[in-house]
Design an enzyme around this catalytic site. Structure first.
Site, mmCIF file in Angstrom:
data_model
loop_
_atom_site.group_PDB
_atom_site.id
_atom_site.type_symbol
_atom_site.label_atom_id
_atom_site.label_comp_id
_atom_site.label_asym_id
_atom_site.label_seq_id
_atom_site.Cartn_x
_atom_site.Cartn_y
_atom_site.Cartn_z
ATOM 1 N N ILE A 114 -2.112 8.716 -4.508
ATOM 2 C CA ILE A 114 -0.153 8.889 -4.906
ATOM 3 C C ILE A 114 0.374 9.917 -4.097
ATOM 4 C CG2 ILE A 114 1.349 8.286 -6.644
ATOM 5 C CD1 ILE A 114 -0.438 5.492 -6.275
ATOM 6 N N ASP B 10 -2.243 21.058 -3.685
ATOM 7 C CA ASP B 10 -3.458 20.784 -4.285
ATOM 8 C C ASP B 10 -4.433 22.218 -4.675
ATOM 9 O OD1 ASP B 10 -5.163 17.586 -4.306
ATOM 10 O OD2 ASP B 10 -6.503 19.073 -4.580
ATOM 11 N N THR C 195 0.438 8.721 -14.797
ATOM 12 C CA THR C 195 0.593 7.683 -15.976
ATOM 13 C C THR C 195 -0.128 8.561 -16.772
ATOM 14 O OG1 THR C 195 -0.425 6.084 -14.255
ATOM 15 C CG2 THR C 195 -0.743 5.627 -16.429
ATOM 16 N N LYS D 62 5.054 0.973 -17.840
ATOM 17 C CA LYS D 62 4.197 1.429 -16.954
ATOM 18 C C LYS D 62 2.828 0.738 -17.613
ATOM 19 C CE LYS D 62 1.096 2.746 -13.861
ATOM 20 N NZ LYS D 62 1.100 2.723 -12.288
ATOM 21 N N ARG E 197 -2.890 -7.505 -16.755
ATOM 22 C CA ARG E 197 -2.923 -7.708 -16.091
ATOM 23 C C ARG E 197 -4.714 -7.692 -16.172
ATOM 24 N NH1 ARG E 197 -2.547 -8.006 -10.739
ATOM 25 N NH2 ARG E 197 -3.501 -7.158 -9.427
ATOM 26 N N GLY F 43 -12.500 -2.583 -12.498
ATOM 27 C CA GLY F 43 -12.143 -1.279 -12.188
ATOM 28 C C GLY F 43 -11.588 -0.527 -11.976
ATOM 29 N N CYS G 217 -6.125 2.328 -12.500
ATOM 30 C CA CYS G 217 -5.629 1.644 -13.609
ATOM 31 C C CYS G 217 -6.143 1.375 -14.772
ATOM 32 C CB CYS G 217 -4.112 1.248 -12.708
ATOM 33 S SG CYS G 217 -3.908 2.255 -11.229
ATOM 34 N N TYR H 188 -14.111 -0.356 -5.802
ATOM 35 C CA TYR H 188 -13.309 -0.877 -7.249
ATOM 36 C C TYR H 188 -12.779 -2.676 -6.802
ATOM 37 C CZ TYR H 188 -8.549 -0.169 -6.892
ATOM 38 O OH TYR H 188 -7.647 0.316 -6.520
ATOM 39 N N ARG I 166 -13.582 4.543 -8.330
ATOM 40 C CA ARG I 166 -14.030 4.760 -9.448
ATOM 41 C C ARG I 166 -13.721 3.950 -10.681
ATOM 42 N NH1 ARG I 166 -7.773 8.142 -8.920
ATOM 43 N NH2 ARG I 166 -7.405 6.377 -7.603
HETATM 44 N N1 SAJ Z 1 -9.349 -7.854 -10.441
HETATM 45 C C1 SAJ Z 1 -9.553 -9.160 -10.580
HETATM 46 N N2 SAJ Z 1 -8.638 -10.002 -10.708
HETATM 47 C C2 SAJ Z 1 -7.849 -10.380 -10.385
HETATM 48 C C3 SAJ Z 1 -7.308 -9.599 -9.762
HETATM 49 C C4 SAJ Z 1 -7.904 -7.518 -9.959
HETATM 50 O O1 SAJ Z 1 -11.443 -9.284 -11.093
HETATM 51 O O2 SAJ Z 1 -7.473 -10.830 -9.634
HETATM 52 C C5 SAJ Z 1 -10.105 -6.289 -10.502
HETATM 53 C C6 SAJ Z 1 -10.311 -5.806 -9.170
HETATM 54 O O3 SAJ Z 1 -11.167 -6.054 -7.961
HETATM 55 C C7 SAJ Z 1 -10.221 -4.441 -9.257
HETATM 56 C C8 SAJ Z 1 -9.564 -4.055 -10.904
HETATM 57 O O4 SAJ Z 1 -9.199 -5.363 -11.408
HETATM 58 O O5 SAJ Z 1 -11.572 -3.930 -10.117
HETATM 59 C C9 SAJ Z 1 -7.961 -3.847 -10.175
HETATM 60 O O6 SAJ Z 1 -7.255 -4.385 -9.788
HETATM 61 P P1 SAJ Z 1 -5.768 -4.252 -9.176
HETATM 62 O O7 SAJ Z 1 -5.606 -5.113 -7.461
HETATM 63 O O8 SAJ Z 1 -4.663 -4.961 -9.833
HETATM 64 O O9 SAJ Z 1 -5.960 -3.604 -8.417
HETATM 65 P P2 SAJ Z 1 -5.439 -1.342 -8.734
HETATM 66 O O10 SAJ Z 1 -5.610 -1.240 -10.312
HETATM 67 O O11 SAJ Z 1 -5.601 -0.741 -7.381
HETATM 68 O O12 SAJ Z 1 -3.664 -1.224 -8.465
HETATM 69 C C10 SAJ Z 1 -2.783 -1.967 -9.601
HETATM 70 C C11 SAJ Z 1 -1.552 -2.208 -8.402
HETATM 71 N N3 SAJ Z 1 -2.480 -3.810 -8.466
HETATM 72 C C12 SAJ Z 1 -1.966 -5.055 -8.028
HETATM 73 O O13 SAJ Z 1 -0.672 -4.264 -7.063
HETATM 74 C C13 SAJ Z 1 -1.900 -6.242 -7.220
HETATM 75 C C14 SAJ Z 1 -0.825 -1.802 -9.726
HETATM 76 O O14 SAJ Z 1 0.262 -3.510 -10.089
HETATM 77 C C15 SAJ Z 1 -0.438 -1.033 -10.035
HETATM 78 O O15 SAJ Z 1 1.068 -0.599 -10.102
HETATM 79 C C16 SAJ Z 1 -1.275 0.014 -9.533
HETATM 80 O O16 SAJ Z 1 -2.591 -1.030 -10.848
HETATM 81 C C17 SAJ Z 1 -1.243 1.404 -10.093
HETATM 82 O O17 SAJ Z 1 -1.507 2.338 -9.961
HETATM 83 O O18 SAJ Z 1 -1.442 1.191 -11.844
#
Ligand code: SAJ
Length: 425
Positions: free
Chosen positions: A11, A30, A119, A204, A211, A255, A258, A314, A322
Site C-alpha cells: 500500500i 522503509d 488497518t 474499514k 466479505r 487468505g 485483510c 493467497y 500471507r
Molecule cells: N475469496 C474467496 N471467495 C471470494 C472472494 C475471495 O474465497 O468470493 C478469498 C480469496 O481467494 C482470498 C481472500 O478471500 O484468499 C481475500 O480475497 P479478496 O479478493 O477480498 O482480496 P484482498 O484481501 O486482497 O483484498 C481485499 C479487497 N477486496 C476486493 O476489493 C475484492 C478490498 O475489499 C479490501 O479493501 C482489501 O482487501 C484491503 O486492503 O483491506
C-alpha cells in the site's frame, strides 16, 4: 506539499508514487535497507502491474526519493503492517504503527498532518495515537492534524483503485478531516467521504468482515452440497440470479492480509457481541483442512501418489502468500503424498516449480488452489506427462475443454464421497 510515506509495502509504495506523480515532493521511508536500495535502483520488491514503470517515471522527475531516515515534512502517512497478536482474540499488533509514530514525532512541526492508512482496531486513533501527539506537546486538531484514512484497494489493480475508489477520511476533529480531504483530493477521483476516525476504523474492518462472513457462507454451502449430494456451485450460481443476492465464491479458505486478519480486530474489542463473525472465521480457517480431507479421499479413489499443487499465492495473479490457505492445504497433504508446487508468481520459496509441465511429471492430480490466469488454459503437454489426467479445481478457474481429462470442482464433492461409500461396500 512535502509528503513522507512510512512503510513501502503493497500500500505505502503505490500511495507514495501516486502522490509524487501528482506533483508532490515525496520521500518514502522503509526500515529495510534492501527495500530502499532496490527502489532507488528503479526496481520494485513486490509484484503489482504497472508499478515499476510508474516508479521509474517519478524517480526521473526528482520528486520521489527513498531512504531509511525520517525528515521534516508537511504530511506523514503511515502504511506499515498491523498483524494479529498471538493473544486470546488475535488482537491488533500496533508495534509497527507505534514505531513509525516514534520516528515521526521528533520531526513534527505545528501545522503538520499525520495520516494512518494501516488497518487498526476501533478507537486506536482517538486514544493511543492522539495521546502520543499530546505527550509530545501538541494539540490534536489545532497544532497537528490526525486522520485515519484506510486503504481499500485490490492487489493487482492498485494504481487504478487508488485513484478511482471512494475514500473514507476520518479525522479526530473536523479540522483533521478537512486536512485529509485536501491531501487525498490532490489525486483521488472517487468520493472523499468525511467522518470521524472511529467510524473510519470500524467501517474499514466491517467491509472486510462482510466479505469474510459471506465467503464463510459460501464455504458452508459447499459442505451442505457435499452431505446432500447437490452441486453447491450450481446452487450459488442460480441463487445469485436473485436481484438482491450476492453470495461470494467458495474456495480452499480465505487468505491475504485483510479478510483473514481484520475481523479479529473487532472480535478482540467486542468478544461477547461477535458470535457470527467468530463463527465465520472458524469456518474459513477450517476450510483448508476440510479440503485436504476431500483430496485424500480423491487420491484414495485414484490410487495416486503424487499431487501437483497449482498456485500457492493467497489469490490469483499476485505473489503474496500471507495467510494463504494453499500453504495450509500443502501442510496437510505433504504428510501423505509426494507434492510438487507450481506458482508462476510467487518467488520467495526455492521449492516452487515455475514450469507446469515439469511440476506435473508423473502426477496423479492437478490441485488448483489459486485462480491465477495461467491456469485458465492447461495445455495438453501438461496432461501428457501425468500418471492420471485429473484436475481438482477449487477456484473455478480452469476451462474444461479437454474431453480426455477428468475435471472436478467444489460442486462435485459428493461424487468423491459416493465412491468412498462404494469402496466401503
Ligand atoms: N475469496 C474467496 N471467495 C471470494 C472472494 C475471495 O474465497 O468470493 C478469498 C480469496 O481467494 C482470498 C481472500 O478471500 O484468499 C481475500 O480475497 P479478496 O479478493 O477480498 O482480496 P484482498 O484481501 O486482497 O483484498 C481485499 C479487497 N477486496 C476486493 O476489493 C475484492 C478490498 O475489499 C479490501 O479493501 C482489501 O482487501 C484491503 O486492503 O483491506
Amino acid at each position: 506539499m512535502k509528503i513522507e510515506v512510512m512503510g513501502l509495502g503493497y500500500i505505502g509504495l503505490p500511495t507514495a508514487i501516486m502522490f509524487a506523480k501528482h506533483g508532490h515532493e515525496v520521500t518514502g521511508v522503509d526500515v529495510v535497507q534492501e527495500v530502499v536500495t532496490t527502489l532507488n535502483n528503479g526496481k520494485i520488491h513486490i509484484e503489482e502491474p504497472g508499478l515499476e514503470a510508474e516508479l521509474g517515471r517519478v524517480l526521473e522527475t526528482g520528486r520521489f526519493k527513498v531512504q531509511m531516515q525520517v525528515e521534516q515534512a508537511d504530511v506523514f502517512i503511515v502504511a506499515v503492517p498491523t498483524p494479529n497478536l498471538d493473544d486470546a482474540f488475535k488482537s491488533c499488533d500496533l508495534t509497527y504503527v507505534e514505531q513509525a509514530m516514534g520516528m515521526i514525532i521528533p520531526h513534527l512541526e505545528r501545522g503538520n498532518t499525520i495520516i494512518i492508512e494501516s488497518t487498526i482496531a476501533p478507537r486506536t486513533t482517538d486514544t493511543i495515537l492522539a495521546s502520543k501527539i499530546k505527550q509530545a506537546g501538541f494539540e490534536v486538531g489545532k497544532d497537528i492534524f490526525l486522520v485515519h484514512c484506510p486503504e481499500r484497494v485490490l492487489p493487482g489493480n492498485i494504481l487504478h483503485e487508488l485513484k478511482w475508489n471512494n475514500r473514507i477520511i476520518g479525522g479526530v476533529t473536523k479540522a483533521c478531516t478537512l486536512k485529509g480531504v485536501e491531501i487525498y483530493g490532490s489525486f483521488v477521483e472517487g468520493k472523499l467521504l468525511e467522518t470521524s476516525a472511529a467510524v473510519a476504523e470500524l467501517s474499514k474492518l466491517i467491509e472486510n468482515t462482510y466479505r469474510d462472513v459471506n465467503i464463510a457462507l459460501a464455504n458452508e454451502i459447499v459442505r451442505i452440497g457435499d452431505v446432500l449430494g447437490i452441486d453447491s456451485l450450481e446452487v450459488i450460481r442460480l441463487a445469485n440470479y436473485h436481484p438482491r443476492v450476492n453470495i461470494h465464491q467458495p474456495g480452499p479458505g480465505v487468505g491475504g492480509h485483510c479478510l483473514a486478519v481484520d475481523p479479529y480486530f473487532i472480535i478482540s474489542e467486542a468478544s461477547e457481541e461477535t458470535a457470527l463473525i467468530q463463527m465465520a472465521r472458524q469456518i474459513n480457517e477450517r476450510t483448508p483442512v476440510f479440503l485436504a480431507q476431500k483430496v485424500r479421499a480423491l487420491m484414495k479413489k485414484l490410487g495416486g501418489k503424487k499431487i501437483t499443487i497449482c498456485g500457492i499465492a493467497y489469490k490469483g495473479n499476485v505473489d503474496d502468500v500471507r495467510e494463504s490457505p494453499a500453504l495450509k492445504v500443502l501442510d496437510e497433504l505433504k504428510k501423505d503424498f509426494e507434492i510438487c508446487v507450481h506458482d508462476p508468481h510467487v518467488k520467495r520459496f526455492d521449492w516452487i516449480e515455475r514450469d507446469l509441465t515439469r511440476a506435473a511429471q508423473d502426477s496423479d492430480l492437478l490441485l488448483v488452489l489459486t485462480d491465477h490466469d495461467d491456469y485458465q488454459v492447461i495445455l495438453e503437454d501438461v496432461f501428457q506427462v501425468m500418471q492420471q489426467r485429473v484436475v481438482f479445481d477449487t477456484k473455478g478457474v480452469v476451462s474444461q475443454t479437454n474431453d480426455r481429462v477428468d475435471y472436478l470442482t467444489l460442486g462435485d464433492l459428493s461424487k468423491i464421497k459416493s465412491h468412498e461409500e462404494k469402496a466401503k461396500i
